[in-house]
Design an enzyme around this catalytic site. Structure first.
Site, PDB file in Angstrom:
ATOM      1  N   ASP A  32       0.917  -1.350   0.040  1.00  0.00           N
ATOM      2  CA  ASP A  32       0.100   0.075  -0.040  1.00  0.00           C
ATOM      3  C   ASP A  32       0.948   1.203   0.077  1.00  0.00           C
ATOM      4  O   ASP A  32       0.272   2.250  -0.463  1.00  0.00           O
ATOM      5  CB  ASP A  32      -1.065  -0.152   1.184  1.00  0.00           C
ATOM      6  CG  ASP A  32      -2.195  -1.068   1.030  1.00  0.00           C
ATOM      7  OD1 ASP A  32      -2.019  -2.175   1.189  1.00  0.00           O
ATOM      8  OD2 ASP A  32      -3.307  -0.509   0.368  1.00  0.00           O
ATOM      9  N   LYS A  78      -1.143  -5.032   3.600  1.00  0.00           N
ATOM     10  CA  LYS A  78      -2.401  -5.700   4.724  1.00  0.00           C
ATOM     11  C   LYS A  78      -1.832  -6.365   6.071  1.00  0.00           C
ATOM     12  O   LYS A  78      -0.728  -7.081   5.928  1.00  0.00           O
ATOM     13  CB  LYS A  78      -3.234  -6.663   3.772  1.00  0.00           C
ATOM     14  CG  LYS A  78      -4.316  -7.490   4.556  1.00  0.00           C
ATOM     15  CD  LYS A  78      -5.218  -6.372   5.178  1.00  0.00           C
ATOM     16  CE  LYS A  78      -5.691  -5.689   4.172  1.00  0.00           C
ATOM     17  NZ  LYS A  78      -6.673  -4.317   4.447  1.00  0.00           N
TER      18      LYS A  78
HETATM   19  O1  MRU Z   1      -7.639  -2.984   2.636  1.00  0.00           O
HETATM   20  P1  MRU Z   1      -7.562  -3.301   1.343  1.00  0.00           P
HETATM   21  O2  MRU Z   1      -8.188  -4.586   0.775  1.00  0.00           O
HETATM   22  O3  MRU Z   1      -7.489  -2.040   0.255  1.00  0.00           O
HETATM   23  O4  MRU Z   1      -5.970  -3.733   1.167  1.00  0.00           O
HETATM   24  C1  MRU Z   1      -5.296  -3.932   0.174  1.00  0.00           C
HETATM   25  C2  MRU Z   1      -3.699  -4.518   0.318  1.00  0.00           C
HETATM   26  O5  MRU Z   1      -3.261  -4.471   1.477  1.00  0.00           O
HETATM   27  C3  MRU Z   1      -3.093  -4.920  -0.844  1.00  0.00           C
HETATM   28  O6  MRU Z   1      -2.342  -6.072  -0.506  1.00  0.00           O
HETATM   29  C4  MRU Z   1      -2.275  -3.637  -1.408  1.00  0.00           C
HETATM   30  O7  MRU Z   1      -3.092  -2.529  -1.744  1.00  0.00           O
HETATM   31  C5  MRU Z   1      -1.761  -4.020  -2.692  1.00  0.00           C
HETATM   32  S1  MRU Z   1      -3.006  -4.275  -3.999  1.00  0.00           S
HETATM   33  C6  MRU Z   1      -2.315  -4.575  -5.606  1.00  0.00           C
END
Ligand code: MRU
Length: 353
Positions: free
Chosen positions: A241, A252
């Site tokens: 992220d 995550k």
């Molecule tokens: O809370 P989310 O579902 O938006 O979290 C998503 C993640 O942590 C993904 O691993 C990250 O955004 C990379 S997506 C290509």
């Protein structure tokens, strides 16, 4: 011989002045697109996880800015800029961790700065958002090829959360590497953490892999240690992220634990993310804002409370993995092995800002 890389899902499209988002809260039981014509409801859709995943959030917000311009034109709002700027502020407040959101909004601001009229702004922001969507898919395909080339054939991979087509414009980051590796017969099995509490793994990753013909085995995060100890997994492959300038990576919640387990058991940790996920303004992971989400996500399942009455919950949506636990960061401009400040800085000149 490798087969074509399976890739059929597109979660974001913009047609006839409307943004269409595949509603990820409903998958896998229902596959439904919602239509959006106003930027405030796009901000709500990001906050409520109709769309999620760092690159997908950024692209969606960009289309939110297009809608803000369209509304200002249709309502004859004069002057038009303040209403568009207010929409950008609202989109920016939707989720705090994924830097792609702020990156995409900065790009839209730069486009708007060059526009002399609302009509010009409508056309220019739409062209920019569509270009961003197409560039994301192209970047994912490049990362898929670069990441797959690092995977020696014959072992399994383990992934976390959903980093696939659903989390991007299409194809995916970490899941793109897994798609490409599967097509090249490099991996024997795909394991995916169910990813409590929102279940991105069991609901989304499993759905999209199976739709594209790639078998998957789900596991509770608590089973990852035993799986890694078994020696079946060669690489843990995850997305990001926000990556700080020194390589510390927010992803995550649970990724940090997996990173420790991978290191303890001799598996590699590959982070796959486009350059738009690297935040060169942040020196290290301690400055990355971590979103806290509702207790109800942990206390219940499928809208049903399961925890004992009175129990409270701690629900950070992301954690930070220190760079020294990461073996390689794969971007569309190449792989950075044993990432550090210098390795990432070499990419900086390549960032399309
Ligand atoms: O809370 P989310 O579902 O938006 O979290 C998503 C993640 O942590 C993904 O691993 C990250 O955004 C990379 S997506 C290509």
């Amino acid at each position: 011989m490798s087969s074509p890389v399976p890739d059929t899902i597109r979660p974001i499209r913009f047609d006839d002045g409307r943004l269409h988002l595949l509603d990820q809260r409903l998958l896998p039981s229902e596959s439904r697109e919602n239509g959006y014509e106003d930027p405030a409801s796009v901000a709500d859709a990001i906050r409520d996880m109709v769309v999620r995943g760092a690159p997908a959030i950024g692209i969606t917000a960009a289309f939110g800015v297009v809608l803000a311009c369209d509304r200002a034109r249709d309502r004859n709002t004069a002057p038009w800029r303040p209403s568009v700027e207010a929409a950008i502020d609202r989109l920016a407040a939707s989720r705090p961790t994924a830097v792609n959101l702020f990156w995409a909004l900065d790009r839209m601001r730069a486009v708007l700065a060059g526009c002399g009229s609302v009509a010009e702004a409508c056309a220019a922001t739409l062209a920019e958002a569509q270009a961003m969507l197409q560039a994301d898919i192209a970047a994912n395909r490049r990362m898929g090829a670069i990441g797959a080339a690092l995977i020696d054939p014959g072992r399994a991979v383990l992934t976390h959360c959903n980093t696939g087509s659903l989390a991007t414009g299409g194809f995916g980051t970490a899941l793109g590497v897994i798609r490409a590796s599967w097509a090249e017969d490099r991996i024997t099995e795909v394991f995916a953490d169910e990813t409590r509490p929102w279940l991105q793994g069991s609901r989304l990753t499993a759905w999209e892999l199976l739709r594209d013909g790639i078998p998957v085995q789900l596991l509770c995060e608590g089973a990852a240690a035993s799986l890694l100890r078994s020696g079946r997994v060669g690489w843990v492959v995850v997305g990001a992220d926000r990556i700080a300038a020194n390589g510390d990576t927010a992803n995550k919640i649970g990724t940090y634990g997996l990173a420790l387990l991978a290191r303890a058991h001799g598996a590699g940790l590959m982070v796959v993310a486009p350059l738009s996920t690297i935040d060169f303004e942040i020196a290290d992971g301690s400055a990355i804002p971590i979103e806290m989400r509702a207790e109800a996500e942990v206390l219940g399942l499928g809208g049903q409370r399961v925890a004992a009455p009175g129990a409270r919950a701690w629900n950070p949506a992301f954690d930070v993995t220190p760079a020294d636990l990461i073996d390689v960061i794969v971007t569309e401009q190449g792989a950075v092995h044993r990432p550090d400040r210098e390795g990432l800085a070499a990419l900086r000149g390549l960032v399309d800002r």
